[in-house]
Design a protein around this motif. Structure first.
Motif, PDB file in Angstrom:
ATOM      1  N   UNK A 102      47.314  34.669  42.465  1.00 34.32           N
ATOM      2  CA  UNK A 102      47.979  35.107  43.697  1.00 34.32           C
ATOM      3  C   UNK A 102      49.332  34.409  43.843  1.00 34.32           C
ATOM      4  N   UNK A 103      50.380  35.218  44.041  1.00 41.99           N
ATOM      5  CA  UNK A 103      51.738  34.701  44.250  1.00 41.99           C
ATOM      6  C   UNK A 103      52.194  35.154  45.635  1.00 41.99           C
ATOM      7  N   UNK A 104      52.391  34.204  46.545  1.00 38.78           N
ATOM      8  CA  UNK A 104      52.835  34.519  47.905  1.00 38.78           C
ATOM      9  C   UNK A 104      54.339  34.326  47.996  1.00 38.78           C
ATOM     10  N   UNK A 178      39.967  43.766  45.838  1.00 40.56           N
ATOM     11  CA  UNK A 178      40.306  44.968  45.062  1.00 40.56           C
ATOM     12  C   UNK A 178      40.867  44.581  43.693  1.00 40.56           C
ATOM     13  N   UNK A 179      41.722  43.567  43.684  1.00 36.61           N
ATOM     14  CA  UNK A 179      42.331  43.103  42.427  1.00 36.61           C
ATOM     15  C   UNK A 179      41.273  42.569  41.465  1.00 36.61           C
ATOM     16  N   UNK A 180      40.279  41.879  42.001  1.00 37.83           N
ATOM     17  CA  UNK A 180      39.200  41.342  41.159  1.00 37.83           C
ATOM     18  C   UNK A 180      38.362  42.469  40.558  1.00 37.83           C
ATOM     19  N   UNK A 181      38.053  43.468  41.374  1.00 34.91           N
ATOM     20  CA  UNK A 181      37.226  44.590  40.906  1.00 34.91           C
ATOM     21  C   UNK A 181      37.943  45.422  39.847  1.00 34.91           C
ATOM     22  N   UNK A 188      50.781  40.066  44.069  1.00 37.31           N
ATOM     23  CA  UNK A 188      51.994  39.612  44.754  1.00 37.31           C
ATOM     24  C   UNK A 188      51.881  39.939  46.236  1.00 37.31           C
ATOM     25  N   UNK A 189      52.043  38.922  47.090  1.00 35.47           N
ATOM     26  CA  UNK A 189      51.856  39.074  48.530  1.00 35.47           C
ATOM     27  C   UNK A 189      53.180  38.922  49.267  1.00 35.47           C
ATOM     28  N   UNK A 212      44.999  31.972  51.944  1.00 37.49           N
ATOM     29  CA  UNK A 212      45.197  32.684  50.671  1.00 37.49           C
ATOM     30  C   UNK A 212      45.071  31.735  49.473  1.00 37.49           C
ATOM     31  N   UNK A 213      45.568  30.503  49.661  1.00 41.65           N
ATOM     32  CA  UNK A 213      45.571  29.491  48.600  1.00 41.65           C
ATOM     33  C   UNK A 213      46.182  30.030  47.303  1.00 41.65           C
ATOM     34  N   UNK A 214      47.452  30.469  47.365  1.00 41.08           N
ATOM     35  CA  UNK A 214      48.096  31.048  46.170  1.00 41.08           C
ATOM     36  C   UNK A 214      48.396  29.983  45.119  1.00 41.08           C
TER      37      UNK A 214
END
Length: 472
Positions: A102-104, A178-181, A188-189, A212-214
């Motif tokens: 995850x990139x915030x 959704x990204x995991x599935x 990208x957030x 979120x803990x990006x």
């Protein structure tokens, strides 16, 4: 970028030309000029002070190396210290995490945050071969959600839908699931921006970051705001565990103060530069290459990367074979213009070519710009295939027809044909052995891109009067 500063620094080094050795007196004169150049470029005062203190301290005990004169030795020192103060080496994104990484992305409104996310998505997809998902957690500006959806289609990545009625934390958690599935590599957030920094904004984004803990938290800042960009980034760095910065609109920033200030003031590395409006206009930030451009030495490594990534190799090889035989027509000219445009136009190319930084701005302005390139392509597009291969046919009524079709004047057709004839003569001179030798030298440069610096000493660039002109 850096046009004004490059010119001013070049002038400041004149104080040492013709000197036999470095003395306290002539070093003081040179440093005074460098200081003025940096302040006029809107570099933060605290950065200027620290930088010049280091330069002065090292310059007084500097031993001039073999083959260097005092001016060259001083420029070499400036190069080393500038590279160090803006980051030392390239810092890439750390995506080593359980997918999705995850990139915030945070930033103020108007800095180019949403556009930068689309550019970053394209970069990760095409350069890093990542499967990318983008999502907008900006619930205050519905247009931001729509904008990211449109941009995601342009760059060919998937967009996760969101609504202003949802909570940012819930939006990101749903996108993450959704990204995991769907086995996405990167999420990208986009986050909410504000017109200015306020406590409410900071509390919200801190809460989202914790939820979120990006693995990466990037701050997007507008380089056009000069040293204010550095102080805005500092405020965010104090509130958030930033891992890097994206500096936008650098193509319109002739001063360069932000690029030279942000790293030192925030302590966070600049990871990318936004170098234009197009979705492919994003470059990794290499401090050594940036300083090389700044000092007028060009950036051959980035130029080689541009050629490898943006040029259609099959078309380029086909053109090279024709040129080697002394064949060059208007269709070839059109392909060259389009490929030059693909690489950012003449100005972007010149910025990366050795010695071009020393060319005065008024001379650069006379050279072919983006508007002129588009006009020339439109003219050639309005010709028939036969006219493109047999330029002598373009006379009288044909010129009038081509002018109407391209929205230009007959005199524009004449101008293009004259330029084509000059290019055609040059290509005939380069035919045979000369072309093969030049291609061999270019191959040597490309071979050098894998590691180490390519040897430019043998390269003769067009218009350089027999060889490259390096400051040292």
């Amino acid at each position: 970028m850096f046009d004004n500063l490059t010119q001013r620094l070049s002038n400041s080094f004149k104080a040492l030309r013709g000197k036999n050795k470095l003395s306290e007196s002539n070093i003081k004169d040179a440093i005074r000029e460098v200081r003025r150049a940096l302040l006029e470029a809107d570099v933060a005062l605290e950065v200027v002070k620290v930088f010049l203190h280091k330069v002065q301290e090292k310059a007084l005990g500097l031993k001039v190396g073999e083959g260097l004169n005092p001016s060259q030795a001083f420029i070499k020192l400036i190069e080393q210290e500038l590279t160090e103060i803006i980051g030392g080496e390239n810092k890439t994104l750390d995506l080593r995490a359980q997918p999705p990484a995850v990139v915030m992305v945070a930033g103020l409104q108007g800095a180019g945050k949403t556009t930068s996310i689309a550019k970053l998505a394209r970069y990760l997809k095409e350069r890093e071969n990542k499967k990318v998902l983008v999502v907008s957690a900006d619930v205050y500006r519905p247009a931001a959600i729509q904008q990211l959806e449109v941009l995601s289609k342009q760059v060919g990545v998937e967009f996760f839908p969101s609504s202003i009625n949802d909570k940012p934390k819930d939006i990101v958690n749903s996108a993450k699931k959704h990204a995991q599935k769907q086995f996405f590599d990167v999420l990208l957030v986009d986050t909410a921006g504000r017109l200015h920094i306020d406590s409410e904004m900071m509390i919200e984004i801190q809460a989202l970051q914790k939820a979120v803990n990006p693995i990466e938290t990037l701050f997007v800042v507008d380089s056009m705001t000069g040293q204010d960009a550095a102080h805005t980034a500092k405020a965010f760095a104090d509130a958030l565990p930033l891992t890097g910065i994206i500096l936008t609109k650098t193509d319109g920033d002739a001063r360069g103060g932000a690029a030279l200030s942000v790293r030192y003031i925030t302590g966070k590395p600049i990871k990318f530069l936004g170098v234009g409006e197009k979705v492919d206009a994003l470059e990794p930030f290499h401090p050594d290459r940036i300083v090389s451009r700044l000092l007028g030495m060009g950036d051959v490594m980035s130029l080689i990367e541009d050629i490898e990534q943006k040029i259609d190799q099959k078309k380029a090889q086909k053109s090279a074979k024709k040129m080697a035989k002394g064949q060059f027509d208007l269709e070839d000219m059109r392909e060259q213009l389009l490929q030059m445009e693909q690489m950012g136009g003449m100005e972007a190319l010149m910025e990366k070519m050795p010695g071009m930084g020393q060319i005065p701005q008024n001379v650069k302005n006379q050279m072919m710009g983006a508007v002129e390139t588009k006009k020339m392509v439109a003219i050639i597009n309005s010709m028939t295939p036969k006219e493109r291969t047999h330029s002598k046919l373009v006379k009288g009524s044909r010129k009038n027809r081509i002018a109407r079709g391209s929205g230009t004047q007959p005199q524009d057709i004449n101008k293009l044909l004259k330029q084509f004839e000059k290019m055609q003569k040059q290509m005939k001179k380069m035919s045979g052995g000369k072309m093969q030798k030049m291609m061999a030298k270019m191959s040597g440069l490309q071979g050098g891109s894998g590691g180490g610096t390519p040897d430019l000493s043998a390269m003769k660039l067009p218009g350089m009067g027999g060889g490259n002109k390096f400051p040292f």
